[in-house]
Design a protein around this motif. Structure first.
Motif, short mmCIF file in Angstrom:
data_model
loop_
_atom_site.label_atom_id
_atom_site.label_comp_id
_atom_site.label_asym_id
_atom_site.label_seq_id
_atom_site.Cartn_x
_atom_site.Cartn_y
_atom_site.Cartn_z
N ASP A 558 0.91 -1.18 -0.20
CA ASP A 558 0.15 -0.09 -0.07
C ASP A 558 0.81 1.16 0.07
N GLU A 561 -0.51 8.26 2.84
CA GLU A 561 -0.91 9.69 2.52
C GLU A 561 0.57 10.47 2.25
N LEU A 610 2.89 -0.32 -8.20
CA LEU A 610 2.56 1.15 -8.60
C LEU A 610 1.80 1.21 -9.97
N ARG A 613 -1.51 -0.20 -9.59
CA ARG A 613 -2.32 0.44 -8.63
C ARG A 613 -2.83 1.68 -9.51
N ILE A 614 -1.95 2.61 -10.03
CA ILE A 614 -2.46 3.68 -10.53
C ILE A 614 -3.35 3.24 -12.07
N LEU A 617 -6.86 2.58 -10.55
CA LEU A 617 -7.62 3.55 -9.75
C LEU A 617 -8.21 4.48 -10.88
N ARG A 692 -7.76 9.82 -3.02
CA ARG A 692 -6.48 9.44 -2.06
C ARG A 692 -5.18 9.53 -2.94
N MET A 693 -5.36 8.51 -4.08
CA MET A 693 -4.03 8.50 -4.92
C MET A 693 -3.82 9.88 -5.78
N ARG A 694 -4.97 10.67 -6.28
CA ARG A 694 -4.57 11.95 -6.97
C ARG A 694 -3.94 12.82 -6.09
#
Length: 998
Positions: A558, A561, A610, A613-614, A617, A692-694
């Protein structure tokens, strides 16, 4: 090498003389074991115990006796007796007798004992004296017919000069001449080299053997000792370093003689291994003459031996003292200075009470035996004499023994293993006194039991002292690791669930992911040792962890933040700015000691995670970018939307949006793009995970030091926090509206609700508006101000509740159709549990909507039997007390634009209205999509209420009514006529009015 001489009667007396490391003691043991029985006297209790253990291993425990002042092991079948010189029995008549370190005849304190053995100790067939060649002349003069055997040193002993303690090579013995100096040097070596074993003459054999074992086993590479190691203690020492060249001999400080230095230096280079000696610490360099004498073993011969009369007169104490003070008749003998036993005897003689008891020879002899109890405690002479006097009186009492309860109390006070080194050493010295007493024949009621008891206490104290010495002067962690590293052995690290790393059972640091932190308490050489050990021990652990990470599912990884990459609860890397906002780089947290293939494997795994994940999302946005059917101006809009990570204010893209055709809009809507009045966005990317990712990707791209957190999931509005970086709320999916920020999808739904309203004439908030924002009326008013509306507060009587009025709660539960045709839910997805709980009363007060009917109480539910007169009376009575309720409401009107130059802030208001406010009147923002997806024109009702020249008001002259009157006439919904309202059975005024009707 001379042969052993034989006297006519068959007896032989042989002196085996030579330097250290010539095997003299070993030769004597072999000669004794070749005889039927024998006695060997050794200078130290420590050495006696060592020789005893060697013979027990060869002949068995039943064949060997150990006799020292403090220890007696005497099997009835013993044939060989190993003793200290003082404890040697001279009347056994054994075939063999040997005395080691015979040069101690010249010692001022103990010399008279060795001289006595030289003169009187003989075996029936063979007698050996072992020692330095300096004794040749004295032995030849005192023992006629003695034969001499010379032995050469097995190895070479050479001088190595001066060295600092920090530069001493391993397998070095540092010799000091006081306990304090020994402790100080040992502490210094512990800090710099991991530790040292400590050997002092006052240690018990058990403690001494345990300390020597540390050195012999390689747990430590250094030994710090007094000159006790010079008396036959055999250890693997390569170098002897003198930390001093003078000592206190009990009476004065004096410099060591060359032969004394040689005796100690000879411990270096055991058997065939060469050895060196030198100086360290504050000791001065040895002179060339002394160095040459030590290396060649050439010393000035001993010219005088210490002597004390052995033919004692026990008639009285005075006659005993006189016999002890007799001077020798030979010039090569000198009377020894007063020993502790003679000093104690004189003090007891001065005590009339005790001296009076020694009134016959047997009692004087007993007193002399008592006086020979050594002063192990090293207290004052008077204190020691007082203890001896009390023991003597016990022995002369009616029972003739020391009372068990008295000695039990003495031993019990000592039997404690708490305290530091000094306290334990003092108790050990005290117990040696009672151990000596327990080994003195029949002085106790049960001597065997007391020998066992005192020996057990001594063992416990010895073990505790060894433990304290080890804790203070040995860093076992460093010493163990240094030994394993030196042996080139492969170290294996063990890591527990807390990340604590141990090697060979010793804690060396903590492992977090692929980063090792060495124990922070380590410094100097210890720190370097731990680092070397970690490099050797953790390679296999790093490889194992890399394989486990590579095979682990994506769910175990994970991002925090703050852009940190976590594998479970372990930090393994962080994100860094890359070539584009959607392509950050991965920097792994991995030690330099990790091998390159392992580090590359970890980085490759995190990079792949990564990327996946991107892609997961932001899949709708990436799919839109990759769609070849999105062309022309629509592709430019898609590109700008991707730059904003799925969110862009409409004003930034206004020209492109106006230029889009219906087909282009449809191609974008197919990928989830929504054209709102305030923002162009993709609702799917407003969910918590993409948001959160943005924020993380945006913070990286902007180079922020502290990444702001996403607002709590499910909150429709949040309070605007001061100090947030510019653009934060936009990337979080919110728009700042005054003191609060509203989620952009809910803002678009609010815009859809406002659009039918007459924003010029004014309108009030409805329950649905408050519901979707989750705000109180006052909070909603502040939001509307932030949307370029004016909010005028007013008060009015609260409408009368009627039983049949529809409940707004029921209306709030109905689905509200948004501009894009989606139903509006009023659950936690729409508003936060805290901010969305605006009271229903406040909503009804704000909109003047009908309120839910109150639940009738029990009396109201019963059939009304009261007559009209009774009701009228009750109504008249209630009217005197009742006061009309007042509700608060707000009237919202669009803030008018001011032309530039009019008013101090006209330009600013115009700019804000065009760029920020809803219903600003701008052509760009009024073309937001409606429910059916068509481009909107004017809002419904926007032209109502305009007169000539577009001014508000319906009169010919364009006279504008008062704001409050206009709001009430045009914005408030028409109220039902009073006669049409049902009668409220709980309202006496309503009933009264009904009765008054014709």
């Amino acid at each position: 090498m001379n042969q052993i001489g034989h006297e006519p009667d068959g007896r032989t007396v042989t002196a085996i003389l030579g330097p250290t490391n010539t095997g003299k003691t070993h030769y004597a043991i072999e000669r004794m074991l070749s005889r039927a029985d024998g006695v060997i006297g050794l200078p130290l209790r420590l050495l006696a115990r060592e020789v005893y253990d060697r013979i027990v291993a060869l002949r068995g425990p039943g064949a060997v006796a150990l006799l020292t002042g403090e220890e007696k092991i005497a099997p009835p079948t013993a044939r060989y007796h190993v003793c200290t010189v003082e404890a040697m029995p001279l009347d056994l008549g054994t075939d063999f007798v040997a005395v080691d370190e015979i040069q101690l005849c010249a010692d001022p304190d103990r010399g008279h004992v060795f001289t006595d053995r030289l003169l009187r100790a003989r075996g029936r067939y063979e007698t050996l004296f072992m020692g330095s060649d300096t004794m040749r002349g004295r032995i030849a003069g005192l023992v006629p017919g003695a034969r001499f055997m010379g032995r050469e040193r097995f190895s070479t002993l050479s001088y190595a000069g001066a060295r600092k303690i920090s530069r001493l090579k391993p397998r070095t013995a540092v010799v000091a001449f006081s306990a304090d100096q020994v402790y100080a040097i040992a502490e210094l070596i512990r800090r710099q080299r991991g530790g040292a074993a400590v050997v002092l003459g006052a240690l018990s054999p058990r403690t001494r053997n345990a300390q020597v074992a540390l050195y012999q086993n390689g747990d430590v590479d250094y030994l710090v000792a007094t000159d006790a190691i010079g008396m036959g203690l055999n250890m693997d020492v390569d170098h002897v370093a003198f930390a001093g060249l003078a000592k206190f001999d009990g009476h004065r400080h004096r410099g060591l003689e060359p032969n004394e230095l040689a005796q100690i230096a000879g411990r270096a280079g055991r058997h065939m291994a060469d050895g060196t000696f030198g100086v360290t610490a504050e000791a001065r360099e040895l002179s060339p003459e002394i160095v040459e004498a030590i290396e060649n073993h050439e010393f000035r011969p001993v010219d005088r031996l210490m002597w004390r009369n052995h033919a004692l007169d026990f008639g009285t104490i005075a006659r005993l003292v006189t016999s002890l003070e007799v001077n020798p008749r030979r010039q090569d003998l000198t009377r020894a200075r007063d020993a502790d036993d003679l000093s104690a005897l004189r003090l007891i003689e001065a005590d009339p009470e005790t001296a009076r008891l020694a009134d016959r020879p047997d009692r004087v002899r007993l007193l002399w035996d008592v006086c020979q109890i050594p002063d192990f405690r090293k207290t004052s002479g008077g204190d020691h004499a007082g203890l001896l006097g009390r023991i003597y009186r016990f022995l002369l009492s009616g029972r003739g023994v020391i009372p068990s309860d008295w000695i039990s109390g003495q031993v019990r006070r000592i039997d404690r293993v708490d305290g530091d080194i000094d306290a334990l050493s003092k108790r050990l010295a005290f117990i040696r006194t009672w151990t000596y007493v327990a080994n003195r024949g029949n002085w106790l009621e049960d001597p065997a039991e007391w020998r066992e008891a005192t020996r057990a206490v001594e063992d416990r104290l010895s073990d505790a002292l060894h433990q304290r010495l080890t804790q203070r002067f040995v860093d076992r962690r460093t010493s163990v690791l240094m030994r394993r590293l030196k042996q080139k052995e492969r170290l294996v690290a063990e890591v527990n669930d807390k990340g604590e790393v141990t090697v060979e059972g010793e804690f060396i640091g903590r492992l977090d992911g692929f980063r090792f932190t060495v124990d922070q308490t380590a410094t100097g050489d210890e720190l370097r040792t731990l680092q070397s050990a970690s490099i050797s021990a953790l390679q296999s652990e790093f490889a194992r962890r890399a394989d486990k990470l590579y095979l682990s599912p994506d769910t175990e990884i994970d991002v925090t933040e703050q852009g940190g990459l976590m594998w479970g609860d372990q930090a393994v890397g962080r994100l860094e700015k890359g070539d584009s906002v959607l392509s950050p780089k991965v920097r792994v947290f991995i030690d330099d000691m990790v091998e390159a293939p392992v580090a590359e494997k970890v980085e490759r795994r995190l990079t792949h995670w990564l990327s996946r994940r991107i892609n997961a999302l932001f899949e709708p946005m990436l799919a839109m970018q990759a769609d070849e059917t999105v062309t022309g101006l629509a592709r430019g809009v898609a590109f700008q939307l991707a730059e904003g990570l799925g969110i862009q204010p409409r004003r930034i893209m206004a020209d492109d949006i106006r230029g889009l055709g219906q087909e282009e809009r449809a191609s974008l809507r197919k990928h989830g793009v929504r054209f709102g009045q305030h923002n162009i966005f993709m609702p799917a990317l407003l969910k918590p995970a993409p948001t959160r990712m943005r924020l993380i990707l945006w913070s990286l791209w902007e180079g922020l030091d502290d990444f702001p957190s996403a607002p709590p999931a499910g909150y429709v509005t949040v309070a605007v926090a001061p100090g947030m970086p510019q653009g934060y709320y936009e990337k979080a999916g919110y728009r700042v509206c005054g003191p609060r920020a509203v989620r952009i999808d809910m803002l678009e739904r609010l815009a859809d609700m406002i659009r039918p309203m007459d924003a010029r004439a004014g309108f009030e908030a409805t329950a649905d508006m408050l519901s979707i924002t989750g705000c109180t009326l006052e909070q909603f008013a502040e939001i509307m101000k932030g949307l370029n509306f004016q909010a005028e507060r007013g008060e009015r009587p609260k409408p009368v509740r009627t039983q049949d009025a529809p409940a707004p709660a029921a209306a709030a539960e109905q689905e509200d159709v948004a501009a894009d045709g989606e139903p509006v839910a009023t659950g936690p997805e729409e508003a936060s549990p805290v901010e969305a709980q605006a009271p229903a009363d406040e909503a009804s007060e704000a909109t003047a909507a009908p309120e839910p009917a109150a639940v009738a109480d029990e009396t109201a539910a019963e059939p009304a039997e009261a007559t009209a007169e009774t009701i009228v009376d009750a109504a008249e009575a209630a009217s005197a007390e009742a006061t009309p309720e007042v509700e608060i409401f707000y009237t919202f009107t669009l803030r008018p634009r001011q032309r530039p130059g009019r008013g101090g802030h006209g330009h600013q208001h115009a700019r804000d209205g065009a760029g920020r406010g809803a219903q600003s009147g701008g052509k760009d923002e009024q073309q937001a999509d409606g429910v059916d997806g068509s481009r909107g024109g004017k809002p419904r009702g926007a032209g109502q209420g305009k007169g000539r020249k577009g001014k508000p008001g319906g009169g010919p002259g364009g006279k504008r009514p008062q704001r409050g009157e206009e709001a009430r006439n045009s914005a408030a919904p028409p109220r039902p006529r009073r006669e049409d309202k049902p009668i409220d059975p709980d309202n006496p005024f309503a009933i009264l009015q009904q009765l008054k009707k014709p």
